[in-house]
Design a protein around this motif. Sequence first.
Motif, PDB file in Angstrom:
ATOM      1  N   LEU A   1      41.594  60.225  67.572  1.00 31.15           N
ATOM      2  CA  LEU A   1      40.950  59.288  66.667  1.00 31.15           C
ATOM      3  C   LEU A   1      40.752  59.664  65.245  1.00 31.15           C
ATOM      4  CD1 LEU A   1      39.076  59.794  69.758  1.00 31.15           C
ATOM      5  CD2 LEU A   1      38.479  57.517  68.987  1.00 31.15           C
ATOM      6  N   ASP A   2      40.692  58.650  64.287  1.00 32.84           N
ATOM      7  CA  ASP A   2      40.347  58.991  62.912  1.00 32.84           C
ATOM      8  C   ASP A   2      38.939  59.388  62.807  1.00 32.84           C
ATOM      9  OD1 ASP A   2      39.832  58.753  60.173  1.00 32.84           O
ATOM     10  OD2 ASP A   2      41.295  57.252  59.758  1.00 32.84           O
ATOM     11  N   PRO A   3      38.439  60.461  62.069  1.00 35.09           N
ATOM     12  CA  PRO A   3      37.080  60.938  62.083  1.00 35.09           C
ATOM     13  C   PRO A   3      36.559  60.093  60.987  1.00 35.09           C
ATOM     14  CG  PRO A   3      38.488  62.686  60.871  1.00 35.09           C
ATOM     15  CD  PRO A   3      39.582  61.646  61.870  1.00 35.09           C
ATOM     16  N   ALA A   4      37.131  59.401  60.202  1.00 41.22           N
ATOM     17  CA  ALA A   4      36.484  58.636  59.130  1.00 41.22           C
ATOM     18  C   ALA A   4      35.981  57.185  59.574  1.00 41.22           C
ATOM     19  CB  ALA A   4      37.423  58.294  58.074  1.00 41.22           C
ATOM     20  N   THR A   5      36.935  56.666  60.438  1.00 40.74           N
ATOM     21  CA  THR A   5      36.557  55.131  60.871  1.00 40.74           C
ATOM     22  C   THR A   5      36.388  55.175  62.331  1.00 40.74           C
ATOM     23  OG1 THR A   5      39.017  54.701  61.778  1.00 40.74           O
ATOM     24  CG2 THR A   5      38.432  54.373  59.492  1.00 40.74           C
ATOM     25  N   HIS A   6      36.638  56.305  63.150  1.00 49.87           N
ATOM     26  CA  HIS A   6      36.337  56.360  64.709  1.00 49.87           C
ATOM     27  C   HIS A   6      37.303  55.436  65.429  1.00 49.87           C
ATOM     28  CE1 HIS A   6      33.169  58.789  63.186  1.00 49.87           C
ATOM     29  NE2 HIS A   6      32.470  57.690  62.574  1.00 49.87           N
ATOM     30  N   MET A   7      38.409  54.993  65.035  1.00 55.77           N
ATOM     31  CA  MET A   7      39.133  54.123  65.666  1.00 55.77           C
ATOM     32  C   MET A   7      40.491  54.973  65.953  1.00 55.77           C
ATOM     33  SD  MET A   7      37.476  51.392  65.125  1.00 55.77           S
ATOM     34  CE  MET A   7      38.366  50.204  65.683  1.00 55.77           C
ATOM     35  N   VAL A   8      40.885  54.569  67.255  1.00 61.49           N
ATOM     36  CA  VAL A   8      42.182  55.278  67.834  1.00 61.49           C
ATOM     37  C   VAL A   8      43.208  55.176  66.944  1.00 61.49           C
ATOM     38  CG1 VAL A   8      43.534  55.426  69.911  1.00 61.49           C
ATOM     39  CG2 VAL A   8      41.259  54.784  70.290  1.00 61.49           C
TER      40      VAL A   8
ATOM     41  N   ALA B   1      33.184  66.037  72.870  1.00 62.83           N
ATOM     42  CA  ALA B   1      34.169  64.843  73.375  1.00 62.83           C
ATOM     43  C   ALA B   1      33.180  63.697  73.700  1.00 62.83           C
ATOM     44  CB  ALA B   1      34.920  64.973  74.522  1.00 62.83           C
ATOM     45  N   LEU B   2      32.078  63.927  73.967  1.00 62.83           N
ATOM     46  CA  LEU B   2      31.090  62.651  74.385  1.00 62.83           C
ATOM     47  C   LEU B   2      30.606  62.250  73.042  1.00 62.83           C
ATOM     48  CD1 LEU B   2      28.949  63.973  77.208  1.00 62.83           C
ATOM     49  CD2 LEU B   2      30.371  61.842  77.117  1.00 62.83           C
ATOM     50  N   ASP B   3      30.191  62.952  72.081  1.00 58.67           N
ATOM     51  CA  ASP B   3      29.918  62.779  70.715  1.00 58.67           C
ATOM     52  C   ASP B   3      30.900  61.783  70.067  1.00 58.67           C
ATOM     53  OD1 ASP B   3      28.038  63.024  68.325  1.00 58.67           O
ATOM     54  OD2 ASP B   3      29.552  64.222  67.494  1.00 58.67           O
ATOM     55  N   VAL B   4      32.045  62.481  70.007  1.00 60.53           N
ATOM     56  CA  VAL B   4      33.214  61.774  69.281  1.00 60.53           C
ATOM     57  C   VAL B   4      33.536  60.155  69.791  1.00 60.53           C
ATOM     58  CG1 VAL B   4      35.742  61.562  69.038  1.00 60.53           C
ATOM     59  CG2 VAL B   4      34.634  63.690  68.783  1.00 60.53           C
ATOM     60  N   VAL B   5      33.440  60.297  71.079  1.00 64.06           N
ATOM     61  CA  VAL B   5      33.458  58.791  72.045  1.00 64.06           C
ATOM     62  C   VAL B   5      32.170  58.061  71.684  1.00 64.06           C
ATOM     63  CG1 VAL B   5      33.726  57.667  74.119  1.00 64.06           C
ATOM     64  CG2 VAL B   5      35.337  59.471  73.724  1.00 64.06           C
ATOM     65  N   ASP B   6      31.018  58.636  71.742  1.00 64.65           N
ATOM     66  CA  ASP B   6      29.985  57.812  71.241  1.00 64.65           C
ATOM     67  C   ASP B   6      30.315  57.254  70.026  1.00 64.65           C
ATOM     68  OD1 ASP B   6      28.779  57.877  73.689  1.00 64.65           O
ATOM     69  OD2 ASP B   6      27.403  59.604  73.280  1.00 64.65           O
ATOM     70  N   GLN B   7      30.576  57.796  68.973  1.00 67.60           N
ATOM     71  CA  GLN B   7      30.841  57.469  67.776  1.00 67.60           C
ATOM     72  C   GLN B   7      31.760  56.327  67.726  1.00 67.60           C
ATOM     73  OE1 GLN B   7      30.820  60.328  64.336  1.00 67.60           O
ATOM     74  NE2 GLN B   7      30.943  61.753  66.132  1.00 67.60           N
ATOM     75  N   ALA B   8      33.027  56.248  68.403  1.00 66.60           N
ATOM     76  CA  ALA B   8      33.795  55.296  68.631  1.00 66.60           C
ATOM     77  C   ALA B   8      33.196  54.209  69.030  1.00 66.60           C
ATOM     78  CB  ALA B   8      35.080  55.857  69.454  1.00 66.60           C
ATOM     79  N   MET B   9      32.440  54.366  70.259  1.00 67.60           N
ATOM     80  CA  MET B   9      31.686  53.218  70.865  1.00 67.60           C
ATOM     81  C   MET B   9      31.049  52.404  69.745  1.00 67.60           C
ATOM     82  SD  MET B   9      32.616  52.775  74.124  1.00 67.60           S
ATOM     83  CE  MET B   9      33.473  53.471  75.332  1.00 67.60           C
ATOM     84  N   HIS B  10      30.175  53.154  69.275  1.00 64.43           N
ATOM     85  CA  HIS B  10      29.425  52.593  68.018  1.00 64.43           C
ATOM     86  C   HIS B  10      30.161  51.791  67.067  1.00 64.43           C
ATOM     87  CE1 HIS B  10      25.752  52.127  65.302  1.00 64.43           C
ATOM     88  NE2 HIS B  10      26.685  52.636  64.481  1.00 64.43           N
ATOM     89  N   ALA B  11      31.444  52.109  66.694  1.00 57.80           N
ATOM     90  CA  ALA B  11      32.276  51.681  65.732  1.00 57.80           C
ATOM     91  C   ALA B  11      32.778  50.412  66.179  1.00 57.80           C
ATOM     92  CB  ALA B  11      33.235  52.536  65.333  1.00 57.80           C
ATOM     93  N   LEU B  12      32.820  50.285  67.614  1.00 60.12           N
ATOM     94  CA  LEU B  12      33.373  48.949  68.274  1.00 60.12           C
ATOM     95  C   LEU B  12      32.266  48.049  68.389  1.00 60.12           C
ATOM     96  CD1 LEU B  12      35.887  50.971  70.814  1.00 60.12           C
ATOM     97  CD2 LEU B  12      36.493  49.295  68.831  1.00 60.12           C
ATOM     98  N   GLY B  13      30.959  48.503  68.369  1.00 65.72           N
ATOM     99  CA  GLY B  13      29.858  47.536  68.523  1.00 65.72           C
ATOM    100  C   GLY B  13      29.500  47.601  70.152  1.00 65.72           C
ATOM    101  N   MET B  14      29.761  48.520  70.670  1.00 69.07           N
ATOM    102  CA  MET B  14      29.420  48.669  72.194  1.00 69.07           C
ATOM    103  C   MET B  14      27.885  48.928  72.432  1.00 69.07           C
ATOM    104  SD  MET B  14      31.950  47.986  74.280  1.00 69.07           S
ATOM    105  CE  MET B  14      31.642  48.921  75.750  1.00 69.07           C
ATOM    106  N   PRO B  15      27.287  48.333  73.349  1.00 67.81           N
ATOM    107  CA  PRO B  15      27.977  47.564  74.300  1.00 67.81           C
ATOM    108  C   PRO B  15      27.687  45.739  73.843  1.00 67.81           C
ATOM    109  CG  PRO B  15      25.639  48.228  74.951  1.00 67.81           C
ATOM    110  CD  PRO B  15      25.901  48.745  73.646  1.00 67.81           C
TER     111      PRO B  15
END
Length: 281
Positions: A212-219, A52-66
């Motif tokens: 989340l979409d595994p291709a885009t990492h967006m919710v 779950a951490l890995d998936v969320v980290d990918q989402a955060m990266h896609a969102l340009g965080m931090p």
Amino acid sequence: MVCGSRPRGMLSMLVLLLVTLSFCTPGARAADPASPAPAPHEFDPKGSDPKALDVVDQAMHALGMPGSWRSARYIEFSFGQARGDSLLGPPRRHCWDTWTNRYRLEGTARAVGKRYVILFTDVNDPKTAKVWLEGQLQTEDTTVTKFATSGHGAFINDTYWLLMPYKMKDPGVHLGWAGMQHDSASGRELETVELSFDNVGLTPKDHYMVSLDPATHMVVKWKYINGANPSQTMVTRWQDWKDVGPLKLSERRPIEGAPISIVFRDVTVSSEVKEAAFTTP
């Protein structure tokens, strides 16, 4: 850093749109004042599943965080409900200086049919609020307290609806891996993460399944589960993703099983503060 939301049942959700956790910002008081234990100050990965951490980290990266959040100094938006493209009543308008927590909320109080403006010096402290009804400054303690409390609740609710993907690693959040789950609407397999919470809000037993979409990492969608009554759930899809300043935001959330969507209108995110928003109305 950016903490949670929870509807109190389907009907209450559609009408009141109340939530669980306070929005954690630098200097914010994240815990419920009645809590016996203090809220954590940082996200603790030990309480989360590695996948779950890995998936969320990918989402955060896609969102340009931090960096994207650091650049979002000023956020302005309207929050409402709509059937199709037609709003169901007047929306709430929010203006937020995320660095100082100055806040402006305006809308119409349905119970009295009056326009209100609430200005917070610090939105995490309702006692800093000043309230105007139909342009008149209110001085009666009960009126000010009522609007300050409801305005603080609207801040918690509406900002979490708008910004949840940026807050999946807030203090007190635990991330569980729920596997790849089939989405009947799209026919795709979606990465699904469960968000649960420490003692950091009014109803910390509530939780969410975020897909989340595994291709885009967006919710793609999320499912709310009532902690007191797990059979009470609600699913909303996350649509109309747009780049707004440094942030990526979904501006429409259709509610499955209801002809209603949560909508965000006239959204602005900027590194520059609109000072006029925080002046006396």
